[in-house]
Motif scaffolding. Structure first.
Motif, PDB file in Angstrom:
ATOM      1  N   LEU A  74      75.459   5.677  12.474  1.00  0.00           N
ATOM      2  CA  LEU A  74      75.995   7.118  12.357  1.00  0.00           C
ATOM      3  C   LEU A  74      74.935   7.846  11.480  1.00  0.00           C
ATOM      4  N   GLY A  75      74.784   7.273  10.463  1.00  0.00           N
ATOM      5  CA  GLY A  75      73.944   7.722   9.304  1.00  0.00           C
ATOM      6  C   GLY A  75      72.427   8.283   9.727  1.00  0.00           C
ATOM      7  N   ASN A  76      71.932   7.264  10.648  1.00  0.00           N
ATOM      8  CA  ASN A  76      70.516   7.524  11.358  1.00  0.00           C
ATOM      9  C   ASN A  76      70.490   8.568  12.379  1.00  0.00           C
ATOM     10  N   ILE A  77      71.551   8.983  12.836  1.00  0.00           N
ATOM     11  CA  ILE A  77      71.524  10.231  13.745  1.00  0.00           C
ATOM     12  C   ILE A  77      71.154  11.428  13.040  1.00  0.00           C
ATOM     13  N   GLU A  78      71.315  11.303  11.784  1.00  0.00           N
ATOM     14  CA  GLU A  78      70.716  12.740  10.923  1.00  0.00           C
ATOM     15  C   GLU A  78      71.576  13.640  11.124  1.00  0.00           C
ATOM     16  N   THR A  79      73.064  13.404  10.855  1.00  0.00           N
ATOM     17  CA  THR A  79      73.915  14.622  11.220  1.00  0.00           C
ATOM     18  C   THR A  79      73.496  15.974  11.766  1.00  0.00           C
ATOM     19  N   ILE A  80      73.491  16.654  10.657  1.00  0.00           N
ATOM     20  CA  ILE A  80      73.149  18.227  10.956  1.00  0.00           C
ATOM     21  C   ILE A  80      72.139  18.252  11.679  1.00  0.00           C
ATOM     22  N   LYS A  81      70.999  17.997  11.536  1.00  0.00           N
ATOM     23  CA  LYS A  81      69.706  18.279  12.259  1.00  0.00           C
ATOM     24  C   LYS A  81      69.916  17.635  14.048  1.00  0.00           C
ATOM     25  N   ALA A  82      70.475  16.507  14.118  1.00  0.00           N
ATOM     26  CA  ALA A  82      70.518  15.873  15.202  1.00  0.00           C
ATOM     27  C   ALA A  82      71.821  16.900  16.320  1.00  0.00           C
ATOM     28  N   LEU A  83      72.840  17.101  15.621  1.00  0.00           N
ATOM     29  CA  LEU A  83      73.799  17.858  16.345  1.00  0.00           C
ATOM     30  C   LEU A  83      73.394  19.472  16.499  1.00  0.00           C
ATOM     31  N   GLU A  84      72.578  19.931  15.612  1.00  0.00           N
ATOM     32  CA  GLU A  84      72.183  21.424  15.866  1.00  0.00           C
ATOM     33  C   GLU A  84      71.166  21.458  17.007  1.00  0.00           C
ATOM     34  N   GLN A  85      70.489  20.259  17.591  1.00  0.00           N
ATOM     35  CA  GLN A  85      69.642  20.404  18.709  1.00  0.00           C
ATOM     36  C   GLN A  85      70.357  20.026  19.852  1.00  0.00           C
ATOM     37  N   VAL A  86      71.658  19.612  19.773  1.00  0.00           N
ATOM     38  CA  VAL A  86      72.291  19.127  21.069  1.00  0.00           C
ATOM     39  C   VAL A  86      73.379  20.168  21.539  1.00  0.00           C
ATOM     40  N   TYR A  93      81.481  16.239  20.269  1.00  0.00           N
ATOM     41  CA  TYR A  93      82.709  15.456  20.034  1.00  0.00           C
ATOM     42  C   TYR A  93      82.735  14.216  19.427  1.00  0.00           C
ATOM     43  N   TYR A  94      82.078  13.325  20.379  1.00  0.00           N
ATOM     44  CA  TYR A  94      81.808  11.796  20.079  1.00  0.00           C
ATOM     45  C   TYR A  94      81.178  11.738  18.387  1.00  0.00           C
ATOM     46  N   TYR A  95      80.364  12.506  18.112  1.00  0.00           N
ATOM     47  CA  TYR A  95      79.811  12.295  16.911  1.00  0.00           C
ATOM     48  C   TYR A  95      80.998  12.303  15.759  1.00  0.00           C
ATOM     49  N   TYR A  96      81.726  13.670  15.923  1.00  0.00           N
ATOM     50  CA  TYR A  96      82.873  13.953  14.940  1.00  0.00           C
ATOM     51  C   TYR A  96      83.963  12.752  14.928  1.00  0.00           C
ATOM     52  N   PHE A  97      84.164  12.535  16.287  1.00  0.00           N
ATOM     53  CA  PHE A  97      85.404  11.471  16.479  1.00  0.00           C
ATOM     54  C   PHE A  97      84.976  10.242  15.875  1.00  0.00           C
ATOM     55  N   PHE A  98      84.064   9.564  16.361  1.00  0.00           N
ATOM     56  CA  PHE A  98      83.515   8.434  15.886  1.00  0.00           C
ATOM     57  C   PHE A  98      83.113   8.190  14.409  1.00  0.00           C
ATOM     58  N   SER A  99      82.729   9.380  13.842  1.00  0.00           N
ATOM     59  CA  SER A  99      82.502   9.475  12.356  1.00  0.00           C
ATOM     60  C   SER A  99      83.814   9.432  11.710  1.00  0.00           C
ATOM     61  N   GLY A 100      85.019  10.056  12.399  1.00  0.00           N
ATOM     62  CA  GLY A 100      86.311   9.895  11.712  1.00  0.00           C
ATOM     63  C   GLY A 100      86.854   8.397  11.900  1.00  0.00           C
ATOM     64  N   VAL A 101      86.571   7.803  13.011  1.00  0.00           N
ATOM     65  CA  VAL A 101      86.961   6.378  13.043  1.00  0.00           C
ATOM     66  C   VAL A 101      86.435   5.452  12.047  1.00  0.00           C
ATOM     67  N   TYR A 102      85.063   5.788  11.880  1.00  0.00           N
ATOM     68  CA  TYR A 102      84.189   4.978  11.029  1.00  0.00           C
ATOM     69  C   TYR A 102      84.841   5.050   9.455  1.00  0.00           C
ATOM     70  N   GLU A 103      84.951   6.404   9.004  1.00  0.00           N
ATOM     71  CA  GLU A 103      85.685   6.808   7.794  1.00  0.00           C
ATOM     72  C   GLU A 103      87.332   5.955   7.514  1.00  0.00           C
ATOM     73  N   PHE A 104      87.913   5.996   8.762  1.00  0.00           N
ATOM     74  CA  PHE A 104      89.100   5.336   8.803  1.00  0.00           C
ATOM     75  C   PHE A 104      89.102   3.726   8.193  1.00  0.00           C
ATOM     76  N   TYR A 105      88.250   3.169   9.040  1.00  0.00           N
ATOM     77  CA  TYR A 105      87.848   1.896   8.678  1.00  0.00           C
ATOM     78  C   TYR A 105      87.564   1.462   7.095  1.00  0.00           C
ATOM     79  N   GLN A 106      86.830   2.681   6.706  1.00  0.00           N
ATOM     80  CA  GLN A 106      86.297   2.589   5.223  1.00  0.00           C
ATOM     81  C   GLN A 106      87.549   3.001   4.304  1.00  0.00           C
ATOM     82  N   LYS A 107      88.544   3.121   4.903  1.00  0.00           N
ATOM     83  CA  LYS A 107      89.696   3.513   4.017  1.00  0.00           C
ATOM     84  C   LYS A 107      89.945   4.829   3.614  1.00  0.00           C
TER      85      LYS A 107
END
Length: 368
Positions: A74-86, A93-107
């Motif tokens: 997720l970090g390698n996607i370069e969050t803002i820059k990558a998403l701005e171009q998409v 949606y999947y970026y935000y959702f999967f980032s949320g799932v990852y943060e959940f597993y990180q507690k």
């Protein structure tokens, strides 16, 4: 030279891969991942498909309990820059959702909910009802972890109804039942709680889902433990741990903690110490700092009486903002000392439990 593969064909395979992940079918998911990875060099060029592959890969890593690798992807996607171009809102949606799932597993439950809310703003672009059900399911789990029981139940019930309308998602129905049961447990509605857990157990056994069966045993152990039925509680935790898939997972260590805890409460000190030793070893081996702290706390409370170690353990949980866990442990400590007639220590831990509950409320205020 192999022929080129249309990116639309790869996109279909990615959807199939993600479907296997949602069903927790590790073998199929791993096979599909290998097939897709092998096909990528021959795919007609499409940046969105490559980005989608990386996003599904991050979710696959979470299924396989490879949490650090998921975060790196997720970090390698370069969050803002990558998403701005998409421009594809489904990818966003999947970026935000999967980032949320990852943060959940990180507690990091509040951060998870923040990502989920960003995903929710564009969820109407998702035509797949199973994906919408999965969103509600994940959000229900996050709200449960910060004691927002009515929000959690609402999302779990939405997920349950959506999963019931589709074939092949019985295991997801089972997990929804268990989330609802967990909320009813915290609300002290033990009759309703037990009903949901027994439903989950029955469906798991009928379908042959041994892992969800083990989780049903684990949750029933929690249910009976809250009602001070310690021998019954201990038996259910042992039934969960008798299932290899459970014992060898990170949940197994949690079962060992809960089992040791109820054995201490039931004054089965020798057996409690045996499970305490096993669980602490697993926590140290897996680098599970949260559970190391919990094991140290109950060891100090019931065994060593080491007040300094207990306070350091609480400090770690507080630093991680695990306020629900702090509240539960300190409340147990308060009642334990009250039972022993030590009003000074009892008051000390009641105050800590009250403070922890206040922090949960403050975290929720930060979401608004």
């Amino acid at each position: 030279m192999p022929e080129q593969i249309a990116h639309q064909e790869v996109a279909n395979s990615l959807n199939e891969w993600y479907g296997a992940i949602l069903k927790r079918d590790k073998w199929t998911a791993t096979q599909l991942r290998k097939e897709i990875e092998d096909s990528l060099p021959y795919m007609t060029k499409n940046q969105n498909i490559l980005l989608y592959f990386n996003l599904i890969e991050s979710r696959h890593k979470l299924l396989m309990e490879e949490y650090d690798d998921s975060g790196k992807i997720l970090g390698n996607i370069e969050t803002i820059k990558a998403l701005e171009q998409v421009t594809d809102e489904v990818i966003q949606y999947y970026y935000y959702f999967f980032s949320g799932v990852y943060e959940f597993y990180q507690k990091k439950y509040i951060q998870a909910i923040r990502f989920y809310r960003q995903a929710e703003a564009i969820i109407d672009k998702i035509p797949d009802e199973i994906e919408v059900a999965e969103f509600h399911y994940q959000l229900a789990m996050a709200y449960y972890r910060i004691d927002q029981h009515f929000f959690s139940i609402n999302h779990a019930e939405q997920a349950l109804q959506l999963f019931k309308c589709q074939q092949g998602y019985v295991e997801k129905e089972i997990y929804c039942e268990m989330i609802i049961g967990a909320n009813k447990l915290d609300m002290r509605n033990y009759t309703e709680c037990e009903k949901h857990y027994q439903n989950a157990l029955r469906k798991s056994i009928q379908a042959g889902f041994t892992f969800s069966e083990s989780l049903a045993y684990f949750n029933l152990g929690l249910c009976y433990g809250r009602q001070h039925l310690y021998p019954t509680s201990a038996e259910y935790f042992k039934m969960a741990l008798s299932i290899h898939e459970h014992k060898s997972s990170t949940v197994g260590m949690k079962s060992m903690f809960e089992l040791a805890h109820v054995l201490y409460k039931g004054e089965k000190f020798e057996e409690a110490q045996e499970w305490h030793k096993k669980g602490l070893y697993e926590a140290e081996k897996g680098g599970e700092e949260e559970y190391k702290a919990k094991f140290i706390f109950i060891d100090g409370l019931y065994n060593t009486k080491d007040a300094l170690s207990m306070e350091l353990a609480l400090d770690h949980l507080e630093d991680q903002k695990l306020w629900t866990d702090v509240a539960e442990l300190t409340l147990d400590a308060a009642f334990h000392h009250k039972k022993k007639g030590d009003t000074l220590l009892s008051s000390h831990y009641f105050e800590k439990a009250h403070y922890a509950r206040d922090q949960i409320i403050r975290l929720m205020e930060g979401l608004n």
